[in-house]
Design a protein around this motif. Structure first.
Motif, PDB file in Angstrom:
ATOM      1  N   LEU A  13     108.752  11.113  41.454  1.00  0.00           N
ATOM      2  CA  LEU A  13     107.734  10.985  42.504  1.00  0.00           C
ATOM      3  C   LEU A  13     107.334  12.381  42.955  1.00  0.00           C
ATOM      4  O   LEU A  13     108.193  13.206  43.285  1.00  0.00           O
ATOM      5  N   VAL A  14     106.026  12.665  42.960  1.00  0.00           N
ATOM      6  CA  VAL A  14     105.544  13.957  43.442  1.00  0.00           C
ATOM      7  C   VAL A  14     104.352  13.740  44.364  1.00  0.00           C
ATOM      8  O   VAL A  14     103.681  12.711  44.327  1.00  0.00           O
ATOM      9  N   ARG A  15     104.115  14.772  45.175  1.00  0.00           N
ATOM     10  CA  ARG A  15     102.970  14.723  46.097  1.00  0.00           C
ATOM     11  C   ARG A  15     102.571  16.138  46.476  1.00  0.00           C
ATOM     12  O   ARG A  15     103.430  17.005  46.686  1.00  0.00           O
ATOM     13  N   VAL A  16     101.261  16.386  46.548  1.00  0.00           N
ATOM     14  CA  VAL A  16     100.731  17.637  47.071  1.00  0.00           C
ATOM     15  C   VAL A  16      99.789  17.305  48.217  1.00  0.00           C
ATOM     16  O   VAL A  16      99.064  16.304  48.159  1.00  0.00           O
ATOM     17  N   ASN A  17      99.810  18.114  49.275  1.00  0.00           N
ATOM     18  CA  ASN A  17      98.939  17.863  50.419  1.00  0.00           C
ATOM     19  C   ASN A  17      98.326  19.174  50.903  1.00  0.00           C
ATOM     20  O   ASN A  17      99.013  20.202  50.973  1.00  0.00           O
ATOM     21  N   VAL A  18      97.045  19.125  51.228  1.00  0.00           N
ATOM     22  CA  VAL A  18      96.322  20.297  51.722  1.00  0.00           C
ATOM     23  C   VAL A  18      95.705  19.962  53.072  1.00  0.00           C
ATOM     24  O   VAL A  18      95.039  18.930  53.222  1.00  0.00           O
ATOM     25  N   SER A  19      95.919  20.833  54.058  1.00  0.00           N
ATOM     26  CA  SER A  19      95.318  20.675  55.381  1.00  0.00           C
ATOM     27  C   SER A  19      94.548  21.948  55.718  1.00  0.00           C
ATOM     28  O   SER A  19      95.064  23.060  55.536  1.00  0.00           O
ATOM     29  N   VAL A  20      93.322  21.774  56.181  1.00  0.00           N
ATOM     30  CA  VAL A  20      92.456  22.913  56.482  1.00  0.00           C
ATOM     31  C   VAL A  20      91.943  22.787  57.911  1.00  0.00           C
ATOM     32  O   VAL A  20      91.492  21.712  58.325  1.00  0.00           O
ATOM     33  N   VAL A  21      92.010  23.872  58.652  1.00  0.00           N
ATOM     34  CA  VAL A  21      91.432  23.949  59.993  1.00  0.00           C
ATOM     35  C   VAL A  21      90.249  24.899  59.945  1.00  0.00           C
ATOM     36  O   VAL A  21      90.357  26.028  59.451  1.00  0.00           O
ATOM     37  N   VAL A  22      89.114  24.439  60.450  1.00  0.00           N
ATOM     38  CA  VAL A  22      87.915  25.278  60.507  1.00  0.00           C
ATOM     39  C   VAL A  22      87.515  25.462  61.963  1.00  0.00           C
ATOM     40  O   VAL A  22      87.876  24.665  62.839  1.00  0.00           O
ATOM     41  N   VAL A  75     104.632  10.745  38.605  1.00  0.00           N
ATOM     42  CA  VAL A  75     104.259  11.626  37.502  1.00  0.00           C
ATOM     43  C   VAL A  75     104.991  12.951  37.700  1.00  0.00           C
ATOM     44  O   VAL A  75     105.834  13.077  38.593  1.00  0.00           O
ATOM     45  N   THR A  76     104.678  13.956  36.869  1.00  0.00           N
ATOM     46  CA  THR A  76     105.237  15.292  37.052  1.00  0.00           C
ATOM     47  C   THR A  76     104.217  16.174  37.764  1.00  0.00           C
ATOM     48  O   THR A  76     103.095  15.748  38.058  1.00  0.00           O
ATOM     49  N   TYR A  77     104.603  17.422  38.015  1.00  0.00           N
ATOM     50  CA  TYR A  77     103.702  18.340  38.703  1.00  0.00           C
ATOM     51  C   TYR A  77     102.530  18.794  37.831  1.00  0.00           C
ATOM     52  O   TYR A  77     101.562  19.370  38.347  1.00  0.00           O
ATOM     53  N   GLU A  78     102.599  18.564  36.530  1.00  0.00           N
ATOM     54  CA  GLU A  78     101.571  19.091  35.633  1.00  0.00           C
ATOM     55  C   GLU A  78     100.164  18.710  36.065  1.00  0.00           C
ATOM     56  O   GLU A  78      99.233  19.501  35.971  1.00  0.00           O
ATOM     57  N   ARG A  79     100.019  17.474  36.533  1.00  0.00           N
ATOM     58  CA  ARG A  79      98.703  16.995  36.936  1.00  0.00           C
ATOM     59  C   ARG A  79      98.128  17.817  38.081  1.00  0.00           C
ATOM     60  O   ARG A  79      96.912  17.989  38.200  1.00  0.00           O
ATOM     61  N   PHE A  80      98.999  18.358  38.940  1.00  0.00           N
ATOM     62  CA  PHE A  80      98.522  19.066  40.126  1.00  0.00           C
ATOM     63  C   PHE A  80      98.431  20.572  39.912  1.00  0.00           C
ATOM     64  O   PHE A  80      97.758  21.267  40.667  1.00  0.00           O
ATOM     65  N   ILE A  81      99.103  21.073  38.873  1.00  0.00           N
ATOM     66  CA  ILE A  81      98.966  22.483  38.537  1.00  0.00           C
ATOM     67  C   ILE A  81      97.596  22.745  37.919  1.00  0.00           C
ATOM     68  O   ILE A  81      97.066  23.857  37.987  1.00  0.00           O
ATOM     69  N   ASP A  82      96.997  21.734  37.350  1.00  0.00           N
ATOM     70  CA  ASP A  82      95.649  21.837  36.794  1.00  0.00           C
ATOM     71  C   ASP A  82      94.674  22.212  37.919  1.00  0.00           C
ATOM     72  O   ASP A  82      94.542  21.490  38.900  1.00  0.00           O
ATOM     73  N   PRO A  83      93.982  23.345  37.790  1.00  0.00           N
ATOM     74  CA  PRO A  83      93.055  23.776  38.853  1.00  0.00           C
ATOM     75  C   PRO A  83      91.994  22.745  39.205  1.00  0.00           C
ATOM     76  O   PRO A  83      91.564  22.662  40.362  1.00  0.00           O
TER      77      PRO A  83
END
Length: 477
Positions: free
Chosen positions: A181-190, A207-215
């Protein structure tokens, strides 16, 4: 290598516990009980947080242990330990076997078969080195800050785990599963002047991290978080009152999960504390509304090859064309209700007893074009993203906060609104669905569900929905 062979190595070869001895202890502990199991777990997990332009936190943890449960009637004996050896297992057996004395019931038959593998067995924590993960977070941070001069703050997190489980039941029945199990999260303050707003987006799955390393993947997550933040920067106070509400596809299914899904879990219906109790076969939603809980979707965050009692996961129709067809069941509640388990017995870890829980819960799509749905609304709110919410299972009443919403006027999407909350009753909302979009989508893979102090990964989804009357709590004067 099969899941059973891989988990045998973790739980028997490496610990020194003889499998035959463990099976004998389980048989003895469950003698006279209606049901029960030994749940063995090994888990590695990590979390990295990049904030203020630097790595703020990095953690890695390894846990292992067992939970032994015996069930007689409605009575449960449960014991757990973080050390897997024969002495600890014997002590647990002596504790739980007491529930089998003086309690009659219907004995639960062992589950049969197992699903095909729904996700890879690779450990995502091992496939990418630490430096690469940190560089990924730094690249995300730099890209987000360079995207727009109004960006004031960026926070990025990366989390992963690898869980191996094996379930032993009476008579030597065994089942195993290995769950990445993997997860990436992005938070932006403007910000603009003194005003600041935020947006966030995440993605994940088994899945693995490979999917999220892809730009292409992580840049898309940043762009979406930034888009939400900039939308909110231009938002105006939300209106208040009862009005037509259009829910967007995908993540807004979290409202369905909370306001309706929990009420369709077996324990609440057996105890008659759910608003849906006793309504099987009756109309509980508008025609066209079909709701499914499906733990068999490949790679999805809420998917499980087997549940934490050893039952293969399944695709369970809960509501079909508006008619209540079934509940999500673990073994105990299914047995007491005279129904079949549906593979929804889930637990947070070896130190928790299983409960009936959702997996991936979603509403099927209809035949309406989303643009047609919006064009049909004279005055209302278009809710695209949600934050937190609360629901009362017994009454079905809920309150949800919108993190991205817009005013609809004369069939056109207008200004974004800030501070909108949706207030209603889950069962009533189902009957007020008047249009169902043809754009059903699942969430990006970020959901975690809490129940009785336990958190488990889940998925949600739905198409665009038109709800004819729902109370909107707003901040407009």
């Amino acid at each position: 290598m099969s899941d059973l062979a891989a988990t045998d190595d973790l739980f028997f070869q490496q610990t020194g516990l003889a499998r035959e001895r463990a099976e004998k202890i389980v048989d003895d502990a469950l003698a006279g009980a209606d049901d029960g199991e030994l749940f063995l777990e090994y888990r590695q997990s990590e979390s990295l947080v990049f904030d203020d332009g630097q790595l703020k936190n990095a953690s890695f943890d390894t846990t292992q242990g067992f939970g032994l449960r015996a069930v007689s009637g409605e009575v449960t004996g449960f014991s757990h330990a973080s050390k897997i050896d024969e002495d600890a297992l014997k002590r647990a057996g002596e504790t739980v076997k007491a529930v089998g004395r003086g309690h009659g019931g219907t004995e639960g038959a062992n589950p049969q078969g197992t699903n095909r593998r729904l996700y890879i067995a690779d450990n995502p924590l091992d496939l990418v080195d630490f430096e690469t993960k940190v560089k990924l977070l730094a690249d995300i941070d730099a890209y987000a800050r360079a995207r727009d001069e109004r960006v004031r703050q960026v926070s990025v997190s990366l989390a992963g785990s690898w869980q191996a489980v094996q379930i032993l039941r009476g008579g030597g029945m065994r089942a195993g599963d290995i769950r990445p199990l993997v997860r990436v999260n992005v938070s932006v303050v403007v910000g603009r002047g003194d005003r600041m707003e935020s947006g966030s987006h995440g993605a994940g799955g088994r899945v693995t991290y490979e999917r999220f390393i892809d730009p292409v993947s992580w840049r898309g997550a940043v762009d979406e978080a930034l888009r939400q933040a900039l939308v909110n920067l231009d938002s105006v106070p939300a209106p208040a009152g009862e009005m037509t509400v259009v829910l967007g596809p995908g993540w807004p299914g979290i409202l369905l999960h909370e306001a309706i899904g929990h009420g369709l879990e077996g324990d609440f219906n057996r105890k008659k504390t759910s608003a849906f109790a006793g309504l099987l076969g009756q109309r509980v939603a508008a025609p066209g509304v079909t709701v499914i809980d499906d733990g068999t979707l490949a790679d999805r965050r809420g998917s499980i090859t087997i549940d934490d009692e050893g039952t293969p996961s399944s695709s369970t129709v809960l509501i079909e064309d508006g008619i209540l067809k079934g509940y999500m069941q673990d073994r105990m509640n299914a047995r007491l209700m005279g129904m079949a388990p549906t593979g929804n017995g889930r637990r947070e870890s070896f130190s928790h007893a299983p409960l009936p829980r959702m997996t991936n819960t979603y509403m099927l799509g209809g035949d309406a074009d989303p643009g047609e749905i919006l064009a049909s609304v004279k005055d209302g709110v278009y809710a695209v993203n949600f934050g937190g919410g609360q629901v009362d299972i017994t009454s079905g009443k809920f309150v949800f906060t919108c993190t991205e919403a817009y005013r609809i006027e004369n069939g056109k999407v207008g200004a974004p609104v800030k501070g909108a909350t949706l207030i209603g009753n889950g069962p009533e909302v189902l009957t007020r669905v008047s249009m169902i979009g043809n754009d059903m989508a699942l969430d990006p893979g970020v959901g975690t569900c809490g129940k009785d102090g336990q958190g488990v990964p889940v998925g949600v989804g739905q198409p665009t929905l038109k709800i004819d009357a729902l109370t909107v709590g707003g901040t407009a004067a």
